[in-house]
Design an enzyme around this catalytic site. Sequence first.
Site, PDB file in Angstrom:
ATOM      1  N   ARG A 124      32.296  39.161  32.043  1.00 57.08           N
ATOM      2  CA  ARG A 124      32.867  40.439  31.605  1.00 57.08           C
ATOM      3  C   ARG A 124      34.133  40.178  30.786  1.00 57.08           C
ATOM      4  O   ARG A 124      34.642  39.061  30.764  1.00 57.08           O
ATOM      5  CB  ARG A 124      33.187  41.330  32.803  1.00 57.08           C
ATOM      6  N   GLU A 163      42.065  46.461  34.026  1.00 61.37           N
ATOM      7  CA  GLU A 163      42.843  45.225  34.167  1.00 61.37           C
ATOM      8  C   GLU A 163      42.943  44.500  32.828  1.00 61.37           C
ATOM      9  O   GLU A 163      42.491  43.354  32.679  1.00 61.37           O
ATOM     10  CB  GLU A 163      42.237  44.314  35.232  1.00 61.37           C
ATOM     11  N   GLU A 320      43.371  49.479  43.093  1.00 55.56           N
ATOM     12  CA  GLU A 320      42.412  48.620  43.781  1.00 55.56           C
ATOM     13  C   GLU A 320      43.126  47.765  44.812  1.00 55.56           C
ATOM     14  O   GLU A 320      44.205  47.233  44.534  1.00 55.56           O
ATOM     15  CB  GLU A 320      41.757  47.619  42.816  1.00 55.56           C
ATOM     16  N   TRP A 328      36.342  35.968  45.161  1.00 57.62           N
ATOM     17  CA  TRP A 328      36.751  35.070  44.078  1.00 57.62           C
ATOM     18  C   TRP A 328      37.736  33.990  44.506  1.00 57.62           C
ATOM     19  O   TRP A 328      38.241  33.259  43.663  1.00 57.62           O
ATOM     20  CB  TRP A 328      37.318  35.877  42.907  1.00 57.62           C
ATOM     21  N   LYS A 369      28.781  40.617  45.039  1.00 57.59           N
ATOM     22  CA  LYS A 369      28.054  41.194  46.183  1.00 57.59           C
ATOM     23  C   LYS A 369      28.649  40.769  47.525  1.00 57.59           C
ATOM     24  O   LYS A 369      28.401  41.422  48.534  1.00 57.59           O
ATOM     25  CB  LYS A 369      26.558  40.892  46.103  1.00 57.59           C
ATOM     26  N   HIS A 371      31.890  40.723  47.962  1.00 54.44           N
ATOM     27  CA  HIS A 371      33.211  41.377  48.010  1.00 54.44           C
ATOM     28  C   HIS A 371      33.081  42.621  48.882  1.00 54.44           C
ATOM     29  O   HIS A 371      32.174  43.423  48.694  1.00 54.44           O
ATOM     30  CB  HIS A 371      33.615  41.754  46.591  1.00 54.44           C
TER      31      HIS A 371
HETATM   32  C1  GAL Z   1      39.489  43.250  39.916  1.00 49.50           C
HETATM   33  C2  GAL Z   1      38.586  44.100  39.067  1.00 49.50           C
HETATM   34  C3  GAL Z   1      37.446  44.719  39.836  1.00 49.50           C
HETATM   35  C4  GAL Z   1      36.859  43.707  40.773  1.00 49.50           C
HETATM   36  C5  GAL Z   1      37.932  43.229  41.720  1.00 49.50           C
HETATM   37  C6  GAL Z   1      37.434  42.245  42.743  1.00 49.50           C
HETATM   38  O1  GAL Z   1      39.949  42.192  39.154  1.00 49.50           O
HETATM   39  O2  GAL Z   1      39.300  45.106  38.412  1.00 49.50           O
HETATM   40  O3  GAL Z   1      36.479  45.172  38.915  1.00 49.50           O
HETATM   41  O4  GAL Z   1      36.360  42.652  40.027  1.00 49.50           O
HETATM   42  O5  GAL Z   1      38.937  42.585  40.978  1.00 49.50           O
HETATM   43  O6  GAL Z   1      38.466  41.797  43.590  1.00 49.50           O
END
Ligand code: GAL
Length: 684
Positions: A124, A163, A320, A328, A369, A371
Amino acid sequence: MSSTPTPHRWLRWPEDRATPRLGFGADYNPEQWPREVWAEDVRLMRAAGVNIVSVAIFSWARLQPTADTWDFAWLDEIMDLLHANGIAVDLATATASPPPWLTTAHPEILPVTANGETLWPGARQHWRPTSPVFREHALRLVRTMAERYADHPALTAWHVSNELGCHNVYDFSDDAADAFRDWLRERYSTLDELNHAWGTAFWSQRYSAWDQILPPRLAASHPNPTQQLDFKRFSSDALKSYLRAERDVLRELTPDVPVTTNFMVMGETKGMDYVDWADEIDFVSNDHYVLPGVQAHDELSFSANLTGHIAGGLPWFLMEHSTSAVNWQPINVAKKPGDLVRDSLTHVAHGADAVCFFQWRQSRAGAEKYHSGMVPHAGEDSEVHRTVRELGATLGALAEIAGSEQVPARAAILFDWESWWTSELDSHPNNSLRYRQEALDWYSAFLAAGVRADVVPARSDFSGYDVVVAPVLHVVPGALAERLQAFVEAGGHLVTTYFSGIVDQNDHIHLGGYPGAFSDLLGIRVEEFAPLLEGETVLLDDGNEGSLWSEPITVTDASVEVLAWYKTGEQGGRPAITRRPVGSGSATYVSTRLGTGLEPLVRSLLDDAHLPGDLPATVRGKVELAVRGTAEHEFWFLINRTAEQVDVDGVTGDVLVGRRSGGAPDATVVLAPRGVAVLRRPKA
Ligand code: GAL
């Protein structure tokens, strides 16, 4: 910072705008699910108290399947469904990730690394911030979205892209080279000015034409430091310019709808100078994910605190965070009981008026998936979802705090993007220095000492604080040095550290001995740095241990007191920490990295400044206090930093969240492990 700040405009709630409320919700990605799940989603959202969701963040390929076809039917249905259920929409402009048809037709929008490698589609955010082709296509989508949903009653705010700069802040393509040259022309006007600023007399780098200038692509050795610094400034500005371009379309078509974009004030995310961006939007939003480690919760509090001060002390939107594990990190650990609610309320304590998560329903497919989400794979009957409902109820109980502002502390830690960028450039005395970690260590020391400290941009007005700590304030233009000097002369207590005051805005050394811009104020002089090797430590006579750095300090002013001496190492017998009294103020210097050893020093500084802290000594270090306020009230957030129950005695106030052990107005406030209590008190 732009000279005319945008006035703060908060969410445009669809109905009943006078009712105070905190936002609660998530990124909602219904396009990942069959239609029959949508009704279930809104049923669960209502039950959990969700009142706002962000929609369409990654929907470009679905909304515009080819260059000339559009498919809005599903989004129309979602907007209507959410509105019918009383859920407001923070609508994304959907430009975060370009669709395959666009990158196939226009591979020239793909970013290029410093090594000349193309970042291909498949993940992305594979677009160049400076690509005119990308901008043209993205703004067409923004315009189409704004025209279509301008009058939709669910539309509560615009969410520009997502972001910005998360994966593409540094692009070294030819588009970037062109835009970088334009940016440099604007900054320097003439090549002579640029050659001076970049110090190009060194290594035969003198430029005789603008088109010779490139981004700092992979080079044979250390690239020019000022070129690197300017490229960082430019890259932040390039994304800011893109943000403004989307915003301007939205303002033209929907002037009454506030515009935001989600920042990433967290961890080592440093490419975007958010202090400089904040005035471009109607309200600040932030994304925060907890990073594992002993300072995990301190880092969360630090980020929330800094976000609140980037927002000027006004309410901001936590766009978020996670209900539990992310996907990640190398190992993705679930949150412990209490963490979900405590993490959320810590953000609220520092000014968040909305608490949202990535994401509503945990994905079944795709890179994220594993997360966590508000509705996990296990479904409604799960601990995570039960805790989500509990949080919804807790935020409901806090509705009256909506709109309250942060009540300033008496101590501040200065944070400066320019110093962050510059102090960590290569070919330095010690390349292990981590700017943000230094600031965080000071913050942890204040938490441990039980005294509130604000984390404020160095560009803001800090003159009202009693104590200002400026760790590794490396870039010090004349005006900043003067402001700090005036602060001390007016009775303020300044603390600064090694590698501070060293360079000007061009990354040129302040000559005459270190710490350059601060030598006179501190009454000391250093001729050479004495960095410590990896693992090497030195003892101080106060029992502390220094690492990373040391310096042979010569005291040049008779009034300087030595607070601690080096006991071991090359500097043994020389001053390590000094303090120069200046009227009723003082200027203190710490010449080595004390890390977790900062707490006793902070305590003695606070004693000197007569800042005892607001909570009883029995809970010092165990409980974080954060305070928001209105004209009539203060809201005290007591946040248990430990995994044990903590009893807080002698604090009065009406309990909005949490409990007392008895009915008396000052009965013990009982904080569960990782628990939070919120008290309403008359304004002090
Ligand atoms: C952010 C992002 C989200 C998702 C999230 C996962 O960087 O805006 O779309 O990827 O992290 O932690």
